[in-house]
Design a protein around this motif. Structure first.
Motif, PDB file in Angstrom:
ATOM      1  N   ILE A 266      29.610  40.794  48.213  1.00  0.00           N
ATOM      2  CA  ILE A 266      29.320  41.412  46.625  1.00  0.00           C
ATOM      3  C   ILE A 266      30.875  42.137  47.008  1.00  0.00           C
ATOM      4  O   ILE A 266      31.381  42.658  47.667  1.00  0.00           O
ATOM      5  CB  ILE A 266      28.443  42.573  46.385  1.00  0.00           C
ATOM      6  CG1 ILE A 266      27.141  41.664  47.393  1.00  0.00           C
ATOM      7  CG2 ILE A 266      28.621  42.472  45.698  1.00  0.00           C
ATOM      8  CD1 ILE A 266      25.805  43.010  46.302  1.00  0.00           C
ATOM      9  N   ARG A 267      31.726  41.289  46.219  1.00  0.00           N
ATOM     10  CA  ARG A 267      33.420  41.469  45.937  1.00  0.00           C
ATOM     11  C   ARG A 267      32.834  42.313  44.988  1.00  0.00           C
ATOM     12  O   ARG A 267      32.826  42.362  43.594  1.00  0.00           O
ATOM     13  CB  ARG A 267      33.637  39.561  45.813  1.00  0.00           C
ATOM     14  CG  ARG A 267      35.392  40.122  45.242  1.00  0.00           C
ATOM     15  CD  ARG A 267      35.329  39.876  46.393  1.00  0.00           C
ATOM     16  NE  ARG A 267      36.869  40.233  46.712  1.00  0.00           N
ATOM     17  CZ  ARG A 267      38.146  39.033  47.282  1.00  0.00           C
ATOM     18  NH1 ARG A 267      36.841  37.856  47.706  1.00  0.00           N
ATOM     19  NH2 ARG A 267      39.931  39.406  47.208  1.00  0.00           N
ATOM     20  N   LEU A 268      34.205  43.536  45.872  1.00  0.00           N
ATOM     21  CA  LEU A 268      33.945  44.844  44.759  1.00  0.00           C
ATOM     22  C   LEU A 268      35.196  45.427  44.401  1.00  0.00           C
ATOM     23  O   LEU A 268      35.243  45.735  43.297  1.00  0.00           O
ATOM     24  CB  LEU A 268      33.659  46.169  46.269  1.00  0.00           C
ATOM     25  CG  LEU A 268      32.475  46.213  46.856  1.00  0.00           C
ATOM     26  CD1 LEU A 268      32.595  47.800  47.695  1.00  0.00           C
ATOM     27  CD2 LEU A 268      31.489  46.188  45.018  1.00  0.00           C
ATOM     28  N   ALA A 269      36.429  44.317  45.181  1.00  0.00           N
ATOM     29  CA  ALA A 269      37.613  43.903  44.197  1.00  0.00           C
ATOM     30  C   ALA A 269      38.622  42.649  44.706  1.00  0.00           C
ATOM     31  O   ALA A 269      38.552  42.707  46.037  1.00  0.00           O
ATOM     32  CB  ALA A 269      39.033  45.583  44.352  1.00  0.00           C
ATOM     33  N   GLU A 270      39.280  42.258  43.983  1.00  0.00           N
ATOM     34  CA  GLU A 270      39.855  41.436  44.234  1.00  0.00           C
ATOM     35  C   GLU A 270      41.050  41.615  44.154  1.00  0.00           C
ATOM     36  O   GLU A 270      41.653  40.658  42.654  1.00  0.00           O
ATOM     37  CB  GLU A 270      39.506  39.519  44.047  1.00  0.00           C
ATOM     38  CG  GLU A 270      38.786  40.140  42.908  1.00  0.00           C
ATOM     39  CD  GLU A 270      37.578  38.496  43.253  1.00  0.00           C
ATOM     40  OE1 GLU A 270      38.338  36.951  43.481  1.00  0.00           O
ATOM     41  OE2 GLU A 270      36.896  38.412  41.794  1.00  0.00           O
ATOM     42  N   PRO A 271      42.274  42.604  43.930  1.00  0.00           N
ATOM     43  CA  PRO A 271      43.797  42.643  43.198  1.00  0.00           C
ATOM     44  C   PRO A 271      44.138  41.548  43.682  1.00  0.00           C
ATOM     45  O   PRO A 271      44.311  40.959  45.204  1.00  0.00           O
ATOM     46  CB  PRO A 271      44.209  43.898  44.016  1.00  0.00           C
ATOM     47  CG  PRO A 271      43.267  44.208  45.478  1.00  0.00           C
ATOM     48  CD  PRO A 271      41.899  43.209  45.194  1.00  0.00           C
ATOM     49  N   SER A 272      45.778  41.094  42.802  1.00  0.00           N
ATOM     50  CA  SER A 272      46.869  40.246  43.590  1.00  0.00           C
ATOM     51  C   SER A 272      47.464  40.472  44.667  1.00  0.00           C
ATOM     52  O   SER A 272      48.495  40.224  44.640  1.00  0.00           O
ATOM     53  CB  SER A 272      47.018  40.000  41.849  1.00  0.00           C
ATOM     54  OG  SER A 272      47.557  40.684  40.636  1.00  0.00           O
ATOM     55  N   THR A 273      47.748  41.762  44.103  1.00  0.00           N
ATOM     56  CA  THR A 273      48.614  42.614  44.986  1.00  0.00           C
ATOM     57  C   THR A 273      48.368  43.712  45.562  1.00  0.00           C
ATOM     58  O   THR A 273      47.168  44.448  45.590  1.00  0.00           O
ATOM     59  CB  THR A 273      50.037  43.527  43.685  1.00  0.00           C
ATOM     60  OG1 THR A 273      49.642  44.236  43.130  1.00  0.00           O
ATOM     61  CG2 THR A 273      50.782  41.771  43.170  1.00  0.00           C
ATOM     62  N   SER A 274      49.575  44.397  46.877  1.00  0.00           N
ATOM     63  CA  SER A 274      49.292  46.294  46.964  1.00  0.00           C
ATOM     64  C   SER A 274      49.117  46.530  45.967  1.00  0.00           C
ATOM     65  O   SER A 274      48.276  47.962  46.341  1.00  0.00           O
ATOM     66  CB  SER A 274      50.492  46.125  47.978  1.00  0.00           C
ATOM     67  OG  SER A 274      50.091  44.282  49.356  1.00  0.00           O
TER      68      SER A 274
END
Length: 324
Positions: A266-274
């Motif tokens: 289950i994806r909880l977060a997928e940010p694009s940057t640090s």
């Protein structure tokens, strides 16, 4: 249930008469009280279930106000403060007589910062006109738990421990940085980073022209320095190699958006940057707990800049001795 407000004047009035008020900063929300009100500070320790010897950070409105709490700052520390304040930087230096043992944990140093949040800066400036010289404001959560990055997180974690008639939560929206400030010891000839944050070692070196030490264990006690901290109820597991990891089905997964979600997770977060990773981390932890997940797998971003701070928080959340 504690009241959420947006009125700085109402918050100032509550604090001035000894009540507690959660406040927004660019890092996380803090549970604030007048830094010279011993009874109110004692209520912070009780609400958070925080150890009495764990020092607090004093929040002030500007550099000149910080000098009322910090003594004998070296020139390089003044340069660092002037370059980074308001911002996610805490200085730990020799204390003045304003800083009591209750604030410092009985140490001869005190931690001070100027937060970069317009609402709280307005509050601090207003309070100073009323003779309140600073606010202690540890993260507004139970001790060791995940720090809150919006007002509802505060209410969920601390609502039952605050006085519903008098204590307040000042809603300033979501926190922009999302992890706690960099803590720098300024009692030595050169900077020592006691807790990593958004202000990186490279930035500190570029401002001061001095080599930075990191991870010193013999310095003063500071917030967030315990081996286990920032922990959700779910078990946090750091992933180093997706191909070799045996994932438990139905677990949470946090990684940069370029990383595909493993089957059954289950994806909880997928940010694009640090930077986005830092902003979303604690919210993702809370989401995992709301879903009742037993495990949360994390693939860390590159461990440079704020990535070092992310790794610090994640490894403490994953510590086997955590108690929730």
């Amino acid at each position: 249930m504690s009241v959420l407000i947006k009125d700085v004047d109402v918050a100032a009035k509550a604090i001035s008469v000894g009540h507690l008020c959660a406040i927004p900063t660019e890092t996380v929300y803090g549970l604030a009280a007048d830094a010279r009100n011993s009874e109110a500070i004692s209520r912070i320790f009780a609400a958070k279930n925080r150890p009495q010897d764990h020092p607090l950070i004093v929040h002030v409105s500007d550099f000149s106000s910080a000098l009322e709490w910090l003594a004998d700052l070296p020139d390089w520390a003044k340069q660092l403060a002037n370059a980074c304040w308001p911002g996610p930087l805490t200085l730990v230096g020799k204390r003045t007589l304003l800083a009591t043992d209750q604030i410092t944990g009985g140490q001869d140093t005190v931690a001070v910062r100027v937060p970069n949040h317009s609402t709280t800066l307005q509050l601090l400036k207003l309070l100073k006109t009323q003779g309140i010289l600073g606010l202690v404001a540890p993260s507004a959560n139970r001790f060791g738990h995940v720090s809150p990055t919006d007002a509802e997180h505060v209410r969920a974690d601390l609502g039952e421990y605050l006085n519903s008639n008098d204590d307040l939560i000042l809603d300033g929206g979501p926190c922009g940085v999302g992890i706690e400030s960099t803590i720098v010891l300024v009692t030595e000839d050169s900077p020592v980073i006691l807790r990593p944050g958004a202000i990186s070692a490279d930035l500190v070196e570029s401002i001061t022209g001095l080599a930075v030490q990191q991870g010193q264990t013999s310095g003063p006690r500071v917030s967030g320095a315990l081996a286990s901290h920032y922990a959700p109820s779910a078990k946090v597991i750091v992933v180093s190699n997706l191909a070799s990891q045996n994932f438990a089905q139905g677990s949470g997964f946090i990684a940069l958006e370029s990383i595909q979600t493993p089957d059954g997770q289950i994806r909880l977060a997928e940010p694009s940057t640090s930077e986005g990773f830092a902003t979303e981390l604690y919210k993702a932890f809370r989401k995992g707990d709301e879903l009742g997940l037993e495990n949360i797998y994390i693939l860390l971003p590159p461990e440079s800049g704020i990535g070092l701070a992310i790794a610090d928080r994640v490894h403490k959340a994953a510590h086997p001795d955590k108690e929730i």
